[in-house]
Motif scaffolding. Structure first.
Motif, PDB file in Angstrom:
ATOM      1  N   ASP A  40       0.812  -1.223   0.000  1.00  0.00           N
ATOM      2  CA  ASP A  40       0.000   0.000   0.000  1.00  0.00           C
ATOM      3  C   ASP A  40       0.847   1.275   0.000  1.00  0.00           C
ATOM      4  O   ASP A  40       0.299   2.365  -0.123  1.00  0.00           O
ATOM      5  N   ASN A  43       0.331   3.859  -2.513  1.00  0.00           N
ATOM      6  CA  ASN A  43      -0.935   4.604  -2.401  1.00  0.00           C
ATOM      7  C   ASN A  43      -0.923   5.549  -1.194  1.00  0.00           C
ATOM      8  O   ASN A  43      -1.978   5.930  -0.688  1.00  0.00           O
ATOM      9  N   GLU A  46      -3.140   8.845  -1.526  1.00  0.00           N
ATOM     10  CA  GLU A  46      -4.602   8.663  -1.603  1.00  0.00           C
ATOM     11  C   GLU A  46      -5.150   7.963  -0.356  1.00  0.00           C
ATOM     12  O   GLU A  46      -6.077   8.456   0.290  1.00  0.00           O
ATOM     13  N   HIS A  47      -4.583   6.822  -0.006  1.00  0.00           N
ATOM     14  CA  HIS A  47      -5.172   5.979   1.041  1.00  0.00           C
ATOM     15  C   HIS A  47      -4.872   6.447   2.461  1.00  0.00           C
ATOM     16  O   HIS A  47      -5.567   6.036   3.396  1.00  0.00           O
ATOM     17  N   GLU A 193     -12.488   9.571  -5.732  1.00  0.00           N
ATOM     18  CA  GLU A 193     -11.813   8.301  -6.026  1.00  0.00           C
ATOM     19  C   GLU A 193     -12.629   7.106  -5.515  1.00  0.00           C
ATOM     20  O   GLU A 193     -13.217   7.149  -4.432  1.00  0.00           O
ATOM     21  N   TRP A 195     -11.801   4.392  -4.188  1.00  0.00           N
ATOM     22  CA  TRP A 195     -11.347   3.812  -2.911  1.00  0.00           C
ATOM     23  C   TRP A 195     -12.127   4.356  -1.710  1.00  0.00           C
ATOM     24  O   TRP A 195     -12.261   3.681  -0.695  1.00  0.00           O
TER      25      TRP A 195
END
Length: 206
Positions: A40, A43, A46-47, A193, A195
């Motif tokens: 991860d 990301n 974003e995450h 997004e 997610w």
């Protein structure tokens, strides 16, 4: 970084530099102490960073606001929020020493002067704060019981003092005891997004 710039257009040069510094320092420390899952780390913005900044969409903390990040893990949501609100004060706590080591290094690497980190369990924290923030640290009733002692009585923001959590999944059981006062805002109200679908900002005045 472009994920952040899409939704936060008024960041200063210093804030942009601090956000840009996160990638290298998290990659370096994550290879030694796993605070973000290895698959991860690509990301990160974003995450982890943008997800944390959903709280900045719910409330614009006024200068001088004091915020506790309970169970901060690798520094989320506390570090992105400390970058976003340089005139507020943040304390990031976690019971796991390795995680706090990483958080301390990230604070140093980004030059954050409004942010401290300490290895301490939530039950032991005695300070008083306007808000407690948390990212999926524990179930809402348990968390609310633990942090009630840490919430200041005096109000300084448009949003009354309380607990702000980032949570996903079905929340019916967790929020049932607070149904009349809890506010749940889907993160995809702000961020488009894929997610973010099913993820929420949960606000509980205390």
């Amino acid at each position: 970084m472009e994920e952040i710039l899409k939704y936060f257009t008024d960041l200063t040069e210093r804030q942009l530099a601090q956000l840009a510094a996160l990638d290298e320092v998290y990659r370096e420390w994550n290879s030694k102490i796993n605070v973000i899952s290895r698959k991860d780390i690509d990301n990160l913005y974003e995450h982890h960073v943008l997800h944390s900044l959903a709280i900045a969409k719910l409330v614009r903390f006024r200068p001088g606001t004091e915020i506790l990040d309970l169970g901060t893990g690798g520094g989320f949501p506390g570090i992105p929020l400390a970058i976003a609100f340089p005139q507020c004060r943040f304390k990031l706590i976690d019971g796991t020493g390795k995680k706090i080591t990483v958080v301390g290094e990230v604070i140093k690497a980004t030059g954050l002067e409004n942010c401290t980190a300490e290895q301490i369990r939530g039950e032991q924290e005695t300070g008083k704060y306007d808000f407690v923030v948390s990212r999926a640290a524990m179930a809402l009733p348990e968390l609310a019981r633990m942090v009630k002692k840490n919430i200041k009585k005096k109000q300084a923001n448009a949003l009354p003092n309380g607990l702000i959590c980032l949570k996903g999944g079905k929340l019916d059981d967790e929020v049932a005891p607070f149904r009349s006062i809890v506010e749940i805002t889907p993160v995809d109200n702000w961020f488009g997004e894929e997610w973010f679908k099913g993820k929420n900002v949960v606000y509980l005045p205390l």
